[in-house]
Design a protein around this motif. Structure first.
Motif, PDB file in Angstrom:
ATOM      1  N   MET A 160     -14.596  37.766  81.200  1.00  0.00           N
ATOM      2  CA  MET A 160     -14.606  38.828  82.194  1.00  0.00           C
ATOM      3  C   MET A 160     -13.252  38.882  82.875  1.00  0.00           C
ATOM      4  N   THR A 161     -12.291  39.623  82.308  1.00  0.00           N
ATOM      5  CA  THR A 161     -10.968  39.742  82.891  1.00  0.00           C
ATOM      6  C   THR A 161     -10.967  40.882  83.910  1.00  0.00           C
ATOM      7  N   PRO A 162     -10.269  40.712  85.061  1.00  0.00           N
ATOM      8  CA  PRO A 162     -10.330  41.700  86.134  1.00  0.00           C
ATOM      9  C   PRO A 162      -9.969  43.118  85.705  1.00  0.00           C
ATOM     10  N   GLY A 163      -8.869  43.285  84.949  1.00  0.00           N
ATOM     11  CA  GLY A 163      -8.472  44.622  84.542  1.00  0.00           C
ATOM     12  C   GLY A 163      -9.509  45.295  83.678  1.00  0.00           C
ATOM     13  N   THR A 164     -10.070  44.546  82.752  1.00  0.00           N
ATOM     14  CA  THR A 164     -11.101  45.090  81.866  1.00  0.00           C
ATOM     15  C   THR A 164     -12.355  45.441  82.656  1.00  0.00           C
ATOM     16  N   GLU A 165     -12.737  44.579  83.598  1.00  0.00           N
ATOM     17  CA  GLU A 165     -13.927  44.840  84.400  1.00  0.00           C
ATOM     18  C   GLU A 165     -13.776  46.121  85.211  1.00  0.00           C
ATOM     19  N   LEU A 166     -12.623  46.325  85.833  1.00  0.00           N
ATOM     20  CA  LEU A 166     -12.391  47.540  86.604  1.00  0.00           C
ATOM     21  C   LEU A 166     -12.449  48.770  85.702  1.00  0.00           C
ATOM     22  N   GLN A 174      -7.607  51.622  81.546  1.00  0.00           N
ATOM     23  CA  GLN A 174      -7.090  50.727  80.509  1.00  0.00           C
ATOM     24  C   GLN A 174      -6.626  49.385  81.067  1.00  0.00           C
ATOM     25  N   GLY A 175      -6.746  49.200  82.376  1.00  0.00           N
ATOM     26  CA  GLY A 175      -6.338  47.943  82.996  1.00  0.00           C
ATOM     27  C   GLY A 175      -4.836  47.764  83.082  1.00  0.00           C
ATOM     28  N   ARG A 176      -4.082  48.865  83.020  1.00  0.00           N
ATOM     29  CA  ARG A 176      -2.621  48.768  83.022  1.00  0.00           C
ATOM     30  C   ARG A 176      -1.999  49.036  84.389  1.00  0.00           C
ATOM     31  N   ALA A 202     -21.847  50.327  95.558  1.00  0.00           N
ATOM     32  CA  ALA A 202     -20.955  50.507  94.415  1.00  0.00           C
ATOM     33  C   ALA A 202     -19.501  50.647  94.863  1.00  0.00           C
ATOM     34  N   SER A 203     -19.276  51.278  96.007  1.00  0.00           N
ATOM     35  CA  SER A 203     -17.906  51.404  96.524  1.00  0.00           C
ATOM     36  C   SER A 203     -17.327  50.031  96.868  1.00  0.00           C
ATOM     37  N   CYS A 204     -18.126  49.185  97.508  1.00  0.00           N
ATOM     38  CA  CYS A 204     -17.669  47.832  97.820  1.00  0.00           C
ATOM     39  C   CYS A 204     -17.339  47.064  96.539  1.00  0.00           C
ATOM     40  N   HIS A 205     -18.156  47.282  95.517  1.00  0.00           N
ATOM     41  CA  HIS A 205     -17.910  46.620  94.232  1.00  0.00           C
ATOM     42  C   HIS A 205     -16.597  47.106  93.621  1.00  0.00           C
ATOM     43  N   LEU A 206     -16.329  48.404  93.720  1.00  0.00           N
ATOM     44  CA  LEU A 206     -15.068  48.952  93.223  1.00  0.00           C
ATOM     45  C   LEU A 206     -13.884  48.278  93.909  1.00  0.00           C
ATOM     46  N   PHE A 207     -13.954  48.102  95.212  1.00  0.00           N
ATOM     47  CA  PHE A 207     -12.861  47.452  95.946  1.00  0.00           C
ATOM     48  C   PHE A 207     -12.738  45.986  95.551  1.00  0.00           C
ATOM     49  N   ASP A 208     -13.865  45.316  95.328  1.00  0.00           N
ATOM     50  CA  ASP A 208     -13.807  43.923  94.873  1.00  0.00           C
ATOM     51  C   ASP A 208     -13.084  43.817  93.535  1.00  0.00           C
ATOM     52  N   LEU A 209     -13.426  44.710  92.610  1.00  0.00           N
ATOM     53  CA  LEU A 209     -12.793  44.686  91.290  1.00  0.00           C
ATOM     54  C   LEU A 209     -11.300  44.978  91.389  1.00  0.00           C
ATOM     55  N   ALA A 210     -10.953  45.926  92.249  1.00  0.00           N
ATOM     56  CA  ALA A 210      -9.535  46.276  92.398  1.00  0.00           C
ATOM     57  C   ALA A 210      -8.744  45.124  93.005  1.00  0.00           C
ATOM     58  N   ARG A 211      -9.328  44.404  93.966  1.00  0.00           N
ATOM     59  CA  ARG A 211      -8.640  43.250  94.550  1.00  0.00           C
ATOM     60  C   ARG A 211      -8.382  42.173  93.510  1.00  0.00           C
ATOM     61  N   ALA A 212      -9.352  41.981  92.620  1.00  0.00           N
ATOM     62  CA  ALA A 212      -9.175  40.970  91.576  1.00  0.00           C
ATOM     63  C   ALA A 212      -8.048  41.337  90.622  1.00  0.00           C
ATOM     64  N   VAL A 213      -7.866  42.641  90.362  1.00  0.00           N
ATOM     65  CA  VAL A 213      -6.773  43.089  89.497  1.00  0.00           C
ATOM     66  C   VAL A 213      -5.437  42.901  90.199  1.00  0.00           C
ATOM     67  N   ALA A 214      -5.386  43.259  91.489  1.00  0.00           N
ATOM     68  CA  ALA A 214      -4.129  43.187  92.241  1.00  0.00           C
ATOM     69  C   ALA A 214      -3.678  41.750  92.452  1.00  0.00           C
ATOM     70  N   ASP A 215      -4.648  40.837  92.607  1.00  0.00           N
ATOM     71  CA  ASP A 215      -4.299  39.439  92.864  1.00  0.00           C
ATOM     72  C   ASP A 215      -5.196  38.541  92.013  1.00  0.00           C
TER      73      ASP A 215
END
Length: 285
Positions: free
Chosen positions: A1-7, A54-56, A78-91
């Motif tokens: 489960m990689t952050p970019g792919t999950e988002l 595409q996780g780029r 679902a919005s909170c989940h979106l922000f969680d996923l985005a934070r994982a990609v950013a950091d």
């Protein structure tokens, strides 16, 4: 489960659930909105949105995430989940999981045991049961008697045939547990035990694989469940979920029955059975 792919997978899954406005234009081969339509609704370029899926793209801004939430018609969970996923990609190195085993305060154990006529338990990460009172163990299953790695409520629901007979609305309950586990994955993307659990459930359950793939998220705070117990038959039970203060990722669930109902009488029968069994055990040499 990689952050970019999950988002990216979450965005794709959620746009597939949104019906196009009007007649939808030319005949569509797949359901939901196209990438370009989501980009237009969110006020970003099609290329920018494509890079997100595409996780780029690593750092979507809060304003972009809010716009995507509106475009994809996400509810608060679902919005909170979106922000969680985005934070994982950013950091990707942030939000490190505390790997220590979760513990329940002694005072909470005492509180659970005080609910002699109400099943109650505390759920932690990965839907793991951290503590439960005797009535909850009797009503559902004695999770605490299982090995530590097998105390996940979702694992019991999918892999133990007993769970399908206990939950009269098994599909509804089990699919909501998948949504809860999705939330947990967004909050703790680096949890190896969660990844292991997802792998095990995916291997053994086609239903789990299907529901996991749709990326829906669920946070249950209250509701009604229909259960069946071999001793008393069918019960209709309300529940409340209360966050435990002062500690992360612990929720107390308390089950109740309608006063004067047949379910209340049946719950009292179960409670008296436990009480009588406890007295018999205490007299055993």
């Amino acid at each position: 489960m990689t952050p970019g792919t999950e988002l990216g997978d979450f965005l794709k899954a959620r746009r597939a659930l949104v019906a196009p406005s009007g007649d939808g234009g030319p005949r569509r081969r797949v359901a939901g909105l196209r990438r370009e339509e989501v980009a237009t609704l969110a006020g970003v370029s099609a290329d920018y949105y494509a890079r997100l899926e595409q996780g780029r793209h690593k750092r979507p801004s809060q304003s972009v995430l809010n716009a995507l939430s509106r475009a994809l018609q996400l509810d608060e969970t679902a919005s909170c989940h979106l922000f969680d996923l985005a934070r994982a990609v950013a950091d990707p190195n942030g939000n490190k999981l505390d790997k220590r085993a979760q513990r329940v305060r002694p005072s909470l154990h005492a509180l659970l045991d005080s609910f002699t006529e109400h099943p109650a338990f505390i759920r932690g990460r990965r839907t793991e049961i951290l503590a439960m009172n005797p009535l909850a163990a009797f009503l559902l299953t004695d999770v605490m008697a299982k090995p530590v790695r097998e105390r996940s409520l979702i694992r019991w629901a999918f892999l133990d045939p007993e769970a399908r007979s206990r939950y009269l609305d098994w599909e509804k309950v089990a699919s909501s547990m998948v949504g809860t586990l999705r939330l947990d994955a967004g909050r703790h993307p680096h949890d190896p035990l969660l990844a292991q659990l997802v792998g095990e459930l995916s291997l053994h359950s086609e239903e789990f694989r299907t529901w996991w793939a749709d990326h829906r998220v669920v946070e249950r705070r209250d509701g009604v469940k229909r259960l069946s117990h071999p001793l008393v038959g069918e019960l209709e039970i309300g529940y409340e979920a209360l966050d435990v203060t002062g500690v992360a990722d612990q929720t107390m669930f308390i089950y109740t029955t309608e006063p004067g109902s047949a379910s209340e009488a049946k719950m009292r029968t179960l409670a008296s059975w436990i009480h009588d069994d406890s007295k018999r055990s205490s007299r055993t040499p």
